[in-house]
Design a protein around this motif. Structure first.
Motif, PDB file in Angstrom:
ATOM      1  N   TYR A 155       0.839  -1.064  -0.108  1.00 40.55           N
ATOM      2  CA  TYR A 155      -0.086   0.129  -0.285  1.00 40.55           C
ATOM      3  C   TYR A 155       0.879   1.186  -0.021  1.00 40.55           C
ATOM      4  O   TYR A 155       0.420   2.246  -0.550  1.00 40.55           O
ATOM      5  CB  TYR A 155      -0.931  -0.044   1.050  1.00 40.55           C
ATOM      6  N   VAL A 156       2.092   1.103   0.695  1.00 35.22           N
ATOM      7  CA  VAL A 156       2.702   2.277   0.550  1.00 35.22           C
ATOM      8  C   VAL A 156       3.422   2.760  -0.811  1.00 35.22           C
ATOM      9  O   VAL A 156       3.678   4.160  -1.091  1.00 35.22           O
ATOM     10  CB  VAL A 156       4.210   2.247   1.231  1.00 35.22           C
ATOM     11  N   SER A 157       3.095   1.867  -1.782  1.00 32.11           N
ATOM     12  CA  SER A 157       3.360   2.107  -3.343  1.00 32.11           C
ATOM     13  C   SER A 157       1.980   2.392  -4.216  1.00 32.11           C
ATOM     14  O   SER A 157       2.169   2.450  -5.353  1.00 32.11           O
ATOM     15  CB  SER A 157       4.266   1.146  -4.033  1.00 32.11           C
ATOM     16  N   GLN A 158       1.073   2.950  -3.518  1.00 34.15           N
ATOM     17  CA  GLN A 158      -0.150   2.853  -4.380  1.00 34.15           C
ATOM     18  C   GLN A 158      -0.163   4.011  -5.092  1.00 34.15           C
ATOM     19  O   GLN A 158      -0.854   3.700  -6.260  1.00 34.15           O
ATOM     20  CB  GLN A 158      -1.234   2.926  -3.402  1.00 34.15           C
ATOM     21  N   GLU A 159       0.529   5.114  -5.157  1.00 34.38           N
ATOM     22  CA  GLU A 159       0.624   5.967  -6.361  1.00 34.38           C
ATOM     23  C   GLU A 159       1.276   5.515  -7.261  1.00 34.38           C
ATOM     24  O   GLU A 159       1.182   6.077  -8.451  1.00 34.38           O
ATOM     25  CB  GLU A 159       1.423   7.357  -5.662  1.00 34.38           C
ATOM     26  N   ASP A 160       2.016   4.484  -7.337  1.00 35.82           N
ATOM     27  CA  ASP A 160       2.886   3.952  -8.653  1.00 35.82           C
ATOM     28  C   ASP A 160       1.827   2.603  -9.048  1.00 35.82           C
ATOM     29  O   ASP A 160       1.737   2.410 -10.159  1.00 35.82           O
ATOM     30  CB  ASP A 160       4.045   3.529  -8.017  1.00 35.82           C
ATOM     31  N   LEU A 161       1.210   2.088  -7.914  1.00 37.34           N
ATOM     32  CA  LEU A 161       0.545   0.778  -8.534  1.00 37.34           C
ATOM     33  C   LEU A 161      -0.957   1.245  -9.134  1.00 37.34           C
ATOM     34  O   LEU A 161      -1.326   0.504 -10.104  1.00 37.34           O
ATOM     35  CB  LEU A 161       0.264   0.013  -7.385  1.00 37.34           C
ATOM     36  N   TYR A 162      -1.494   2.166  -8.632  1.00 44.61           N
ATOM     37  CA  TYR A 162      -3.019   2.301  -9.059  1.00 44.61           C
ATOM     38  C   TYR A 162      -3.014   2.840 -10.587  1.00 44.61           C
ATOM     39  O   TYR A 162      -3.607   2.110 -11.096  1.00 44.61           O
ATOM     40  CB  TYR A 162      -3.688   3.498  -8.289  1.00 44.61           C
ATOM     41  N   PRO A 163      -2.252   3.612 -11.085  1.00 44.82           N
ATOM     42  CA  PRO A 163      -2.063   3.921 -12.643  1.00 44.82           C
ATOM     43  C   PRO A 163      -2.085   2.518 -13.305  1.00 44.82           C
ATOM     44  O   PRO A 163      -2.368   2.653 -14.607  1.00 44.82           O
ATOM     45  CB  PRO A 163      -0.922   4.946 -12.599  1.00 44.82           C
TER      46      PRO A 163
END
Length: 108
Positions: free
Chosen positions: A35-43
């Motif tokens: 979840y800490v990488s959600q800014e990278d994962l969501y796109p």
């Protein structure tokens, strides 16, 4: 793992997502675990949709439903604003997601 590796792993998980509940829950666990990488994962979710066939798009839509249900229903995630942020991201992009999932012309 760095964010690029996480993106590539999610990309592969989504591209080859079968229509099983367990596969969907595996991706849910992957997103929650990272979840800490959600800014990278969501796109990555949004970029995969136009590049897969209709069956996979429907499987991804089922995964989105499972993911939202898991986050909203499980009380341990309600107090975690970072994980709960996934819900807001998906809701904001829901029209775009639906437009990419639904075929432009009916399939008979």
């Amino acid at each position: 793992m760095d964010s690029f590796e996480l993106q590539m792993q999610l990309n592969n998980l989504l591209k080859y997502l079968p229509s099983s509940k367990q596969a969907s829950l595996d991706i849910c666990s992957f997103l929650i675990r990272n979840y800490v990488s959600q800014e990278d994962l969501y796109p990555t979710l949004l970029t995969v949709l136009p590049n897969v066939d209709i069956n996979t798009r429907l499987n991804i839509f089922q995964f989105i439903e499972d993911f939202l249900y898991l986050i909203v229903k499980d009380s341990k995630y309600k107090n975690n604003d970072i994980i709960y942020n996934y819900v807001f991201l998906i809701i904001m992009d829901l029209p775009k997601i639906l437009q990419q999932i639904l075929p432009e012309t009916p399939i008979f």
